[in-house]
Scaffold this active site. Structure first.
Site, PDB file in Angstrom:
ATOM      1  CB  SER A  65       7.114  -7.558   5.143  1.00 52.15           C
ATOM      2  OG  SER A  65       6.368  -8.771   5.119  1.00 52.15           O
ATOM      3  CB  CYS A  75      11.180  -0.894   1.016  1.00 50.42           C
ATOM      4  SG  CYS A  75      11.219  -0.554  -0.749  1.00 50.42           S
ATOM      5  CD  GLU A  84      11.417  -3.456  -3.569  1.00 50.10           C
ATOM      6  OE1 GLU A  84      12.231  -2.721  -3.009  1.00 50.10           O
ATOM      7  OE2 GLU A  84      10.205  -3.403  -3.365  1.00 50.10           O
ATOM      8  CG  LEU A  85      11.716  -9.505  -0.101  1.00 50.44           C
ATOM      9  CD1 LEU A  85      12.219 -10.770   0.586  1.00 50.44           C
ATOM     10  CD2 LEU A  85      10.209  -9.570  -0.329  1.00 50.44           C
ATOM     11  CD1 TRP A 140      -0.252  -1.603   3.108  1.00 46.59           C
ATOM     12  CD2 TRP A 140       0.716   0.410   3.299  1.00 46.59           C
ATOM     13  NE1 TRP A 140       0.558  -1.622   4.226  1.00 46.59           N
ATOM     14  CE2 TRP A 140       1.165  -0.401   4.362  1.00 46.59           C
ATOM     15  CE3 TRP A 140       1.196   1.722   3.221  1.00 46.59           C
ATOM     16  CZ2 TRP A 140       2.062   0.044   5.335  1.00 46.59           C
ATOM     17  CZ3 TRP A 140       2.102   2.170   4.176  1.00 46.59           C
ATOM     18  CH2 TRP A 140       2.517   1.331   5.223  1.00 46.59           C
TER      19      TRP A 140
END
Length: 482
Positions: A232, A287, A253-254, A154
């Site tokens: 996450s 992130c 893609e964390l 989000w």
């Protein structure tokens, strides 16, 4: 059609049709600046997901077989519509996610350029002919991998979905994307641009639902050929494991916990201003956000004073209000996380230099917060904050600072400030991150790759590397007749 709050009615898009979902199940959508319910999002059933998968299978055959010039024309038309509708998309984004209207509208405009980049880059996904034995033609071809299952969070309601959608469609793949149930209308507005541009039915399908149910069903299906996820680390590990069970490649893609090293020869005031600007963008819900500030002991007081000044200049408020520079956190979960991390740090001896709490008003607001003296064992130093918290620590030796920066399992982004070319090269060589910015805190760009190392994931989005996951490299050896 909009609700009484000026928020669009949300639908899924499956097999070329906007729909509510098989059972009519919904979840509320909350404006984080007011805590008011402003709409509802439909939740997919298994039957809905199966329709989306069947549509993606057929859509892949159609889209893959569409001549490249026609595909390019449709996608460019979608990009033009995205540009035209950026202001409306931005307002929708602010209502459901909270970020200031200028940030939201800017994000909506950027995704059009992301799409344009991938369109043109896909036109250069060349194969090659390899010299071989007489009578044999040895070639390498680049072909779309097939239907993609994508999952996005989000925090960037337009940017997150578009990175997946633009890569997949530009490569010739179809896609089923599950966007966030907390920011669904922005994703639907993006999809509408492709629909109105003439994208064939089934090439792009949008669903919402219970995350674990949707991901398990889409990943296990024999229809999907690639799993693309942003989110996450814990959820990424679960999805990668599910993909591994059925031997499907995945793009992960964390999260991260980006260190910022401010070296002894840096300008502390300039470094603080640039770092603070990045820290409080999107309320820290990024992130790649700078989140651990390691400052040489000779500069730490000057750096901290300038950082506090920048934090206190941030105007916190409703993203639709004029003058707001930082909106609320996106949900109650993030607000409680900020309160917990701050309380834990203070209980271990940290000092709050500014902020540290929520204002007395509705909404998920949290003040821009700067802490000093945060010990290494505080949760804030080991857990990605994903919010407007800035812990500042001093160091005396660059080698020790590098070890501190690298000791966590994350490796997404890192930042450094120095006036020395030799020190800059040392930072570039030794910091363990997939993205490094020196003397600034730049974000992701569509023309260059972004991605992590260690537990921050694998694969790259952006740049020529963005299409790699969406294309299969096929070797063809053709023995000529006679």
């Amino acid at each position: 059609m909009t609700t009484e709050h000026g928020y669009p009615a949300v639908r899924m898009y499956i097999a070329g049709q906007w729909c509510r979902g098989g059972t009519g199940r919904t979840a509320p959508i909350v404006n984080p600046a007011t805590e008011q319910v402003i709409g509802e999002v439909p939740l997919a059933t298994t039957a809905d997901l199966d329709r989306a998968l069947a549509a993606a299978a057929e859509g892949f055959r159609t889209w893959r077989g569409t001549p490249p010039a026609r595909r390019t024309a449709i996608l460019h038309a979608a990009a033009d519509l995205l540009t035209e509708r950026a202001a409306d998309i931005g307002r929708t984004m602010t209502l459901e996610q909270g970020k200031p209207l200028a940030e939201a509208t800017g994000e909506a405009r950027r995704v059009a350029d992301t799409l344009r980049w991938h369109i043109e880059d896909a036109r250069r996904a060349y194969g090659r002919i390899i010299p071989s034995a007489p009578g044999t033609v040895l070639s390498v071809r680049r072909e779309p991998i097939g239907p993609v299952a994508a999952f996005v969070p989000w925090n960037f309601p337009a940017g997150g979905p578009m990175r997946k959608i633009s890569s997949a469609l530009s490569a010739g793949c179809s896609i089923v994307i599950k966007a966030s149930e907390e920011t669904p209308a922005t994703a639907a507005a993006l999809v509408a641009c492709f629909v109105d541009a003439g994208l064939p039915a089934g090439a792009l399908n949008l669903v919402f639902g219970e995350p674990a149910e949707v991901s398990a069903h889409l990943i296990a299906s024999p229809v999907t050929r690639l799993i693309a996820f942003t989110g996450s680390v814990p959820v990424g590990k679960l999805l990668a494991a599910e993909a591994g069970k059925v031997m499907k490649p995945s793009l992960m893609e964390l999260g991260g916990h980006a260190p910022v090293i401010v070296c002894a020869d840096a300008d502390p005031a300039a470094a603080a201003r640039r770092a603070a600007r990045a820290k409080f963008a999107n309320a820290g819900q990024v992130c790649t956000s700078p989140s651990r500030f390691l400052v040489h002991e000779s500069l730490v007081e000057d750096f901290t004073a300038e950082f506090v000044k920048a934090a206190e200049a941030v105007v916190v408020g409703d993203g639709l209000a004029e003058g707001t520079t930082m909106g609320p956190l996106a949900n109650e979960r993030r607000l409680q996380a900020m309160l917990r991390l701050t309380a834990d740090a203070v209980s271990r001896g940290a000092v709050v230099r500014t902020g540290g709490g929520r204002p007395d008003r509705p909404g998920y607001f949290f003040a821009p917060t700067v802490l000093t003296g945060v010990p290494a064992d505080a949760d804030l130093m080991r857990e990605e904050p994903f919010g407007p918290l800035a812990p500042i620590s001093a160091f005396s030796d660059l080698g020790a600072a590098l070890r501190t920066a690298n000791e966590l399992p994350y490796g997404l982004a890192a930042y450094g400030f120095t006036e020395s070319a030799a020190t800059a090269e040392r930072l570039a060589a030794e910091l363990e991150a997939g993205i490094l910015s020196l003397n600034h805190c730049g974000g992701s760009v569509h023309e260059a790759p972004s991605g992590g190392v260690k537990e921050s994931g694998y694969g790259r989005e952006g740049g020529p590397e963005a299409l790699d996951a969406y294309l299969v490299t096929k070797r063809v050896s053709h023995l000529l007749a006679g």
